[in-house]
Design an enzyme around this catalytic site. Sequence first.
Site, PDB file in Angstrom:
ATOM      1  N   LYS A 196      58.900  61.662 -27.936  1.00  0.00           N
ATOM      2  CA  LYS A 196      59.858  60.575 -27.757  1.00  0.00           C
ATOM      3  C   LYS A 196      59.125  59.242 -27.626  1.00  0.00           C
ATOM      4  CE  LYS A 196      61.472  62.656 -24.162  1.00  0.00           C
ATOM      5  NZ  LYS A 196      62.243  63.150 -22.998  1.00  0.00           N
ATOM      6  N   THR A 227      69.554  53.428 -17.949  1.00  0.00           N
ATOM      7  CA  THR A 227      69.141  54.539 -18.810  1.00  0.00           C
ATOM      8  C   THR A 227      68.690  55.754 -18.007  1.00  0.00           C
ATOM      9  OG1 THR A 227      66.899  53.612 -18.921  1.00  0.00           O
ATOM     10  CG2 THR A 227      68.455  52.984 -20.675  1.00  0.00           C
ATOM     11  N   GLY A 229      68.340  59.255 -16.644  1.00  0.00           N
ATOM     12  CA  GLY A 229      68.762  60.551 -17.165  1.00  0.00           C
ATOM     13  C   GLY A 229      68.621  60.728 -18.665  1.00  0.00           C
ATOM     14  N   THR A 230      67.981  59.777 -19.336  1.00  0.00           N
ATOM     15  CA  THR A 230      67.883  59.851 -20.798  1.00  0.00           C
ATOM     16  C   THR A 230      67.194  61.124 -21.267  1.00  0.00           C
ATOM     17  OG1 THR A 230      67.819  57.438 -20.960  1.00  0.00           O
ATOM     18  CG2 THR A 230      67.028  58.679 -22.851  1.00  0.00           C
ATOM     19  N   GLY A 231      66.035  61.452 -20.676  1.00  0.00           N
ATOM     20  CA  GLY A 231      65.275  62.618 -21.118  1.00  0.00           C
ATOM     21  C   GLY A 231      66.015  63.922 -20.891  1.00  0.00           C
ATOM     22  N   CYS A 232      66.640  64.052 -19.720  1.00  0.00           N
ATOM     23  CA  CYS A 232      67.425  65.252 -19.422  1.00  0.00           C
ATOM     24  C   CYS A 232      68.573  65.397 -20.412  1.00  0.00           C
ATOM     25  CB  CYS A 232      67.982  65.182 -17.997  1.00  0.00           C
ATOM     26  SG  CYS A 232      66.743  64.963 -16.699  1.00  0.00           S
TER      27      CYS A 232
END
Length: 286
Positions: A196, A227, A229-232
């Site tokens: 990412k 933003t 929590g984007t990765g989860c």
Amino acid sequence: MDDVNPRAGGADGARVQRPVTPGAPPRVLTVAGSDSGGGAGIQADLKTMLALGTHGMSVVAAVTAQNSLGVQGSWELPAEAVRAQYRSVVDDIGVQAVKTGMLASAELVETVAELLAGTEAPVVVDPVGVSKHGDPLLAGEAVDSLRGKLLPVATVVTPNLDEVAQLTGVRVTDETGLREAAVAVLAHGSRWALIKGGHLRGEAVDLLTDGTEEHWLRAPRHDNRHTHGTGCTLASALASYLAKGLPVPEAARAAKEYTTGAIAAGFPLGAGLGPVDHGWRLGERG
């Protein structure tokens, strides 16, 4: 219907067939930490799974005291509690994809890796090491276990650039470095790597590769600081689409599209960083 090489995620382009319980949506299991503020972790995972039409289930591996300002405390659960939750769900209900997040310690990483190795379903590993606010979420001694035990059972691993550096020592400063990062991550045994590049300048670009084919996932960068929590969210969306039978590249593109929309709709909450909006496709809030 019978399983067809489920861990491969349909890399040959064919949709993966898995047993389906009549009347039930695809089942996705998250093994991760709880975020008391509701923006990341187990809470974000379950919201994402619901939004994408799957049935989300959870194994809580750690509990955090967390809000928009950061992580005030975290406590890992005993390995036997994690194992019992996992077996309870998998042995009765079954799973069509599994997503891992915050696992905190070497013991938990190794316990989960052992459980996953005996589960015939695609596995998405989000190698959570540090929170959005910079708080450590993975013990230093657990990094070797993550590399040596968990990544080899992953269908897809989804590190951001900080996590790439933690896992491999490779530091990416521009888009061309994403290839080097992917090679270094794949060396630890996952079938696919989704690197990412959200921390880079310019458009939001990610690289998905299995070491042979490459898929560049691009999206406009939205001017929104909320933003959390984007990765989860991305990893859970990817697991949800894999549970629906999409091949890895198609599932990754769909997950990227959903997450981009969630980022664009992120909203303020508390005094710090607000979360992405997992329900952005569900219409206006009342």
